[in-house]
Scaffold this motif. Structure first.
Motif: not given
Length: 118
Positions: A1-27
């Motif tokens: 199961q892959l579940v993304e998080s960290g999305g949202g609404s920002v103004q141009a020039g802004g920043s966001l950081k997306l995350s995705c717990p990926a065990s056991p895929f990375i391992a």
């Protein structure tokens, strides 16, 4: 199961950081990546990182986005800076094995919405 998080609404020039717990895929040596799909557009590749931590980026995001993974937490990230309205879309976390382009297995999350306003 892959579940993304960290999305949202920002103004141009802004920043966001997306995350995705990926065990056991990375391992287990999967190549990880992010795809995105804007409204009325085809899904496109944003960035990838393989088991040797080699990265690739779409030309449109080079110098602004950084893909990286935390092997201790088995989590994939996408740091997005200097966001532009054209970055708007649903971002998907993807795991492929054995390689990104020649894969036998492909897993994708449900996506997280990123909206950048001008």
């Amino acid at each position: 199961q892959l579940v993304e998080s960290g999305g949202g609404s920002v103004q141009a020039g802004g920043s966001l950081k997306l995350s995705c717990p990926a065990s056991p895929f990375i391992a287990s040596g999967h190549t990880m990546g992010w795809l995105r799909q804007g409204s009325g557009k085809e899904r496109e590749e944003v960035a990838t990182i393989d088991k040797d931590l080699q990265t690739t980026y779409a030309d449109s995001v080079k110098g602004r986005f950084t893909i990286f993974q935390d092997n201790y937490r088995n989590t994939l990230y996408l740091q997005m800076n200097s966001l532009k309205p054209e970055d708007t879309g649903i971002y998907y976390c993807v795991a492929r094995y054995p390689s990104w382009t020649q894969y036998e297995k492909d897993y994708q999350g449900q996506g997280t919405q990123v909206t950048v306003s001008s």
